[in-house]
Scaffold this motif. Structure first.
Motif, PDB file in Angstrom:
ATOM      1  N   ASP A   1       0.825  -1.215   0.000  1.00  0.00           N
ATOM      2  CA  ASP A   1       0.000   0.000   0.000  1.00  0.00           C
ATOM      3  C   ASP A   1       0.857   1.262   0.000  1.00  0.00           C
ATOM      4  OD1 ASP A   1      -2.335  -1.549   0.066  1.00  0.00           O
ATOM      5  OD2 ASP A   1      -2.324  -1.644   2.259  1.00  0.00           O
ATOM      6  N   GLY A   2       1.915   1.227  -0.794  1.00  0.00           N
ATOM      7  CA  GLY A   2       2.735   2.422  -0.958  1.00  0.00           C
ATOM      8  C   GLY A   2       3.673   2.739   0.180  1.00  0.00           C
ATOM      9  N   GLU A   3       3.922   1.779   1.049  1.00  0.00           N
ATOM     10  CA  GLU A   3       4.863   1.985   2.161  1.00  0.00           C
ATOM     11  C   GLU A   3       5.769   0.765   2.289  1.00  0.00           C
ATOM     12  OE1 GLU A   3       5.332   4.694   3.715  1.00  0.00           O
ATOM     13  OE2 GLU A   3       3.537   5.787   3.063  1.00  0.00           O
ATOM     14  N   PRO A   4       7.026   0.949   2.734  1.00  0.00           N
ATOM     15  CA  PRO A   4       7.917  -0.204   2.957  1.00  0.00           C
ATOM     16  C   PRO A   4       7.378  -1.070   4.087  1.00  0.00           C
ATOM     17  CG  PRO A   4       8.906   1.816   3.814  1.00  0.00           C
ATOM     18  CD  PRO A   4       7.681   2.231   3.072  1.00  0.00           C
ATOM     19  N   LYS A   5       7.371  -2.388   3.871  1.00  0.00           N
ATOM     20  CA  LYS A   5       6.763  -3.273   4.864  1.00  0.00           C
ATOM     21  C   LYS A   5       7.658  -4.449   5.239  1.00  0.00           C
ATOM     22  CE  LYS A   5       3.464  -5.230   7.341  1.00  0.00           C
ATOM     23  NZ  LYS A   5       3.193  -4.757   8.733  1.00  0.00           N
ATOM     24  N   TYR A   6       8.250  -5.138   4.248  1.00  0.00           N
ATOM     25  CA  TYR A   6       9.075  -6.315   4.521  1.00  0.00           C
ATOM     26  C   TYR A   6      10.445  -6.159   3.873  1.00  0.00           C
ATOM     27  CZ  TYR A   6       4.537  -8.425   5.658  1.00  0.00           C
ATOM     28  OH  TYR A   6       3.310  -8.691   6.201  1.00  0.00           O
ATOM     29  N   VAL A   7      11.465  -6.712   4.525  1.00  0.00           N
ATOM     30  CA  VAL A   7      12.817  -6.740   3.965  1.00  0.00           C
ATOM     31  C   VAL A   7      13.398  -8.134   4.117  1.00  0.00           C
ATOM     32  CG1 VAL A   7      13.323  -4.291   4.368  1.00  0.00           C
ATOM     33  CG2 VAL A   7      13.876  -5.977   6.136  1.00  0.00           C
ATOM     34  N   THR A   8      14.370  -8.444   3.270  1.00  0.00           N
ATOM     35  CA  THR A   8      15.108  -9.697   3.390  1.00  0.00           C
ATOM     36  C   THR A   8      16.553  -9.403   3.761  1.00  0.00           C
ATOM     37  OG1 THR A   8      15.436  -9.636   0.982  1.00  0.00           O
ATOM     38  CG2 THR A   8      13.721 -11.089   1.824  1.00  0.00           C
ATOM     39  N   ALA A   9      17.144 -10.324   4.520  1.00  0.00           N
ATOM     40  CA  ALA A   9      18.556 -10.256   4.878  1.00  0.00           C
ATOM     41  C   ALA A   9      19.134 -11.661   4.836  1.00  0.00           C
ATOM     42  CB  ALA A   9      18.750  -9.644   6.269  1.00  0.00           C
ATOM     43  N   VAL A  10      20.417 -11.775   4.519  1.00  0.00           N
ATOM     44  CA  VAL A  10      21.052 -13.087   4.404  1.00  0.00           C
ATOM     45  C   VAL A  10      21.223 -13.743   5.774  1.00  0.00           C
ATOM     46  CG1 VAL A  10      23.186 -14.264   3.696  1.00  0.00           C
ATOM     47  CG2 VAL A  10      22.132 -12.562   2.204  1.00  0.00           C
ATOM     48  N   CYS A  11      21.295 -12.921   6.837  1.00  0.00           N
ATOM     49  CA  CYS A  11      21.385 -13.486   8.193  1.00  0.00           C
ATOM     50  C   CYS A  11      21.132 -12.398   9.219  1.00  0.00           C
ATOM     51  CB  CYS A  11      22.749 -14.137   8.429  1.00  0.00           C
ATOM     52  SG  CYS A  11      24.087 -12.951   8.578  1.00  0.00           S
ATOM     53  N   LYS A  12      21.288 -12.729  10.495  1.00  0.00           N
ATOM     54  CA  LYS A  12      21.073 -11.776  11.592  1.00  0.00           C
ATOM     55  C   LYS A  12      22.390 -11.299  12.194  1.00  0.00           C
ATOM     56  CE  LYS A  12      18.428 -14.740  13.747  1.00  0.00           C
ATOM     57  NZ  LYS A  12      17.560 -15.348  14.793  1.00  0.00           N
ATOM     58  N   SER A  13      23.431 -11.302  11.412  1.00  0.00           N
ATOM     59  CA  SER A  13      24.744 -10.959  11.951  1.00  0.00           C
ATOM     60  C   SER A  13      24.829  -9.485  12.358  1.00  0.00           C
ATOM     61  CB  SER A  13      25.821 -11.265  10.907  1.00  0.00           C
ATOM     62  OG  SER A  13      27.082 -10.795  11.339  1.00  0.00           O
ATOM     63  N   ASP A  14      25.561  -9.235  13.426  1.00  0.00           N
ATOM     64  CA  ASP A  14      25.867  -7.868  13.876  1.00  0.00           C
ATOM     65  C   ASP A  14      27.375  -7.650  13.863  1.00  0.00           C
ATOM     66  OD1 ASP A  14      25.239  -5.307  14.786  1.00  0.00           O
ATOM     67  OD2 ASP A  14      25.448  -5.882  16.895  1.00  0.00           O
ATOM     68  N   SER A  15      28.040  -8.326  12.901  1.00  0.00           N
ATOM     69  CA  SER A  15      29.497  -8.229  12.784  1.00  0.00           C
ATOM     70  C   SER A  15      29.849  -7.928  11.332  1.00  0.00           C
ATOM     71  CB  SER A  15      30.145  -9.544  13.212  1.00  0.00           C
ATOM     72  OG  SER A  15      31.544  -9.519  13.002  1.00  0.00           O
ATOM     73  N   VAL A  16      30.930  -7.210  11.131  1.00  0.00           N
ATOM     74  CA  VAL A  16      31.317  -6.802   9.792  1.00  0.00           C
ATOM     75  C   VAL A  16      31.396  -7.999   8.844  1.00  0.00           C
ATOM     76  CG1 VAL A  16      33.780  -6.857  10.416  1.00  0.00           C
ATOM     77  CG2 VAL A  16      33.043  -5.567   8.401  1.00  0.00           C
ATOM     78  N   ASP A  17      30.669  -7.899   7.708  1.00  0.00           N
ATOM     79  CA  ASP A  17      30.678  -8.930   6.661  1.00  0.00           C
ATOM     80  C   ASP A  17      30.290 -10.303   7.194  1.00  0.00           C
ATOM     81  OD1 ASP A  17      31.026  -8.988   3.897  1.00  0.00           O
ATOM     82  OD2 ASP A  17      32.968  -9.977   4.054  1.00  0.00           O
ATOM     83  N   GLY A  18      29.539 -10.324   8.291  1.00  0.00           N
ATOM     84  CA  GLY A  18      29.224 -11.589   8.951  1.00  0.00           C
ATOM     85  C   GLY A  18      28.304 -12.491   8.163  1.00  0.00           C
ATOM     86  N   TRP A  19      27.609 -11.946   7.191  1.00  0.00           N
ATOM     87  CA  TRP A  19      26.630 -12.732   6.431  1.00  0.00           C
ATOM     88  C   TRP A  19      27.254 -13.841   5.596  1.00  0.00           C
ATOM     89  CZ3 TRP A  19      26.855 -12.699   1.062  1.00  0.00           C
ATOM     90  CH2 TRP A  19      27.648 -11.709   0.479  1.00  0.00           C
ATOM     91  N   ARG A  20      28.521 -13.697   5.230  1.00  0.00           N
ATOM     92  CA  ARG A  20      29.136 -14.678   4.324  1.00  0.00           C
ATOM     93  C   ARG A  20      29.208 -16.084   4.930  1.00  0.00           C
ATOM     94  NH1 ARG A  20      31.227 -11.717   0.079  1.00  0.00           N
ATOM     95  NH2 ARG A  20      31.697  -9.557   0.589  1.00  0.00           N
TER      96      ARG A  20
END
Length: 406
Positions: A218-237
């Motif tokens: 409905d014209g507003e941002p609602k959902y996003v995707t992320a590769v993981c829940k990392s809180d560390s630099v480049d942690g998603w790899r």
């Protein structure tokens, strides 16, 4: 059985963006010393390491036999980006019933979203806005029914900008992957952060979770995707195989998890669709089970999704060393005795069948994003390397028409 229509066959019209000037411009590697100051001891390792000239890349295109008719019948076109080659392709159909590929060069072309009037495009360090300057029932060059002109390029810096959305107030919102947040444009700064995942402790240029996809509702941002829940630099790899999540940005709730490099969430007809790229699947989210429900397998790293009516256009890339390899997708391709594609497949949301397709070969192996352009049949775009950007002038006026002379 569907036949290929090769680029040099009469069934495909291709318009390429070429440099206006070839002389007087020398490619210089970033940070390379001037020749007179070069260290003689370093010459063997630096010799002839000139950067690739993206204007000279060779790309071959083929498509399903029914694509031109399908696009023309539904008055649809596609905008397709490939950051690897710095290309945006506008794919439509011409008067002769051929598929038209109109190609322009914008370095690191990433997220794209558009309609019959406006296209937004994320690039290496700018966010571009293109406007169609043609009136209804007006054409240009005797054939194109839309002419998108770059009217604004806001410099945002290299944010590794990913997907985009247009809010109902007309503002553009984008995924700022480098800083792990959603952002808007700022009048004075590179961006204005409007949301970040709760598990990311601070805004930092570290690409911690590889936030990448955006679904508007409905014209507003609602959902996003992320590769993981990392809180560390480049942690998603290290979490590519099963660390992926979908997040509701209004509640900060993780509504789906256990995904493999999820991309491109899209809300359509009451269902959240997305691409589970690491397994090569288009599917949807079961909110009760917080699980992904596969709908169709696609032969490639799936990234870039646009849905209209009951069909989805899915972007496919060939697996890349390290980042894309070592995923379940490799096993799925072997199981089906299939090679990975670079291209687009148009898939039925009813039964998962592939209705039409586009395939790219040559100096291209990756697609990033796709956007259907409804009510657009044969589009073109003004590029930065031709005289048209200087000479095509249109205007609007509040000045009343002069009265005829007596």
């Amino acid at each position: 059985m569907t036949n290929d229509n090769k680029q040099n066959d009469p069934d495909i019209q291709s318009n390429q963006d070429k440099p206006e000037l070839d002389t007087g411009l020398d490619a210089v590697a970033t940070g390379a010393p001037a020749p007179a100051q070069a260290d003689a001891a370093a010459e063997p390792t630096q010799a002839k390491q000139a950067p690739r000239d993206i204007t000279k890349l060779k790309v071959e295109k083929s498509c399903s036999r029914g694509l031109a008719g399908w696009l023309g019948q539904h008055r649809l076109s596609l905008a397709i980006t490939s950051y690897q080659t710095g290309r945006i392709y506008l794919v439509g159909s011409d008067k002769q019933g051929r598929v038209s590929f109109f190609e322009r060069i914008f370095e690191r072309a990433m997220g794209v979203v558009g309609n019959a009037q406006r296209i937004y495009l994320g690039g290496l360090y700018q966010l571009w806005r293109f406007e169609n300057v043609l009136r209804p029932n007006e054409i240009i060059h005797g054939q194109f029914d839309k002419c998108y002109v770059p009217r604004n390029a806001q410099t945002i810096g290299d944010l590794d900008i990913h997907e985009l959305g247009i809010r109902k107030n007309g503002k553009v919102v984008f995924v700022n992957t480098k800083y792990s947040c959603l952002a808007e444009l700022s009048q004075t700064h590179s961006f204005k952060a409007i949301w970040k995942p709760k598990f990311v402790s601070k805004l930092a240029p570290e690409d911690r979770c590889h936030l990448n996809g955006l679904a508007m509702v409905d014209g507003e941002p609602k959902y996003v995707t992320a590769v993981c829940k990392s809180d560390s630099v480049d942690g998603w790899r290290d979490r590519r195989r099963d660390g992926g999540v979908v997040i509701d940005i209004d509640t900060d709730e993780i509504v789906c998890e256990g995904l493999s490099m999820p991309h491109s969430p899209r809300w359509h007809n009451g269902r959240l669709w997305l691409l589970n790229a690491g397994t090569g699947q288009l599917g949807w989210v079961d909110f009760e089970k917080k699980a992904f429900v596969p709908h169709a397998f696609v032969p490639g790293f799936a990234r870039g999704l646009s849905i209209i009516g009951n069909v989805a256009a899915v972007g496919l890339s060939k697996p890349r060393n390290q980042r894309f390899e070592g995923l379940q997708l490799d096993d799925e391709l072997k199981k089906r005795d299939a090679d990975p594609w670079c291209g687009v497949q148009i898939i039925s949301l009813t039964n998962g069948d592939v209705m039409n397709w586009i395939r790219f070969e040559g100096d291209i192996s990756e697609i990033f994003d796709i956007s259907f352009l409804p009510n657009v049949k044969h589009p073109m775009m003004i590029g930065l390397r031709t005289a048209e950007i200087r000479d095509l002038i249109t205007f609007e006026s509040d000045i009343p028409a002069e009265a005829p002379a007596a």
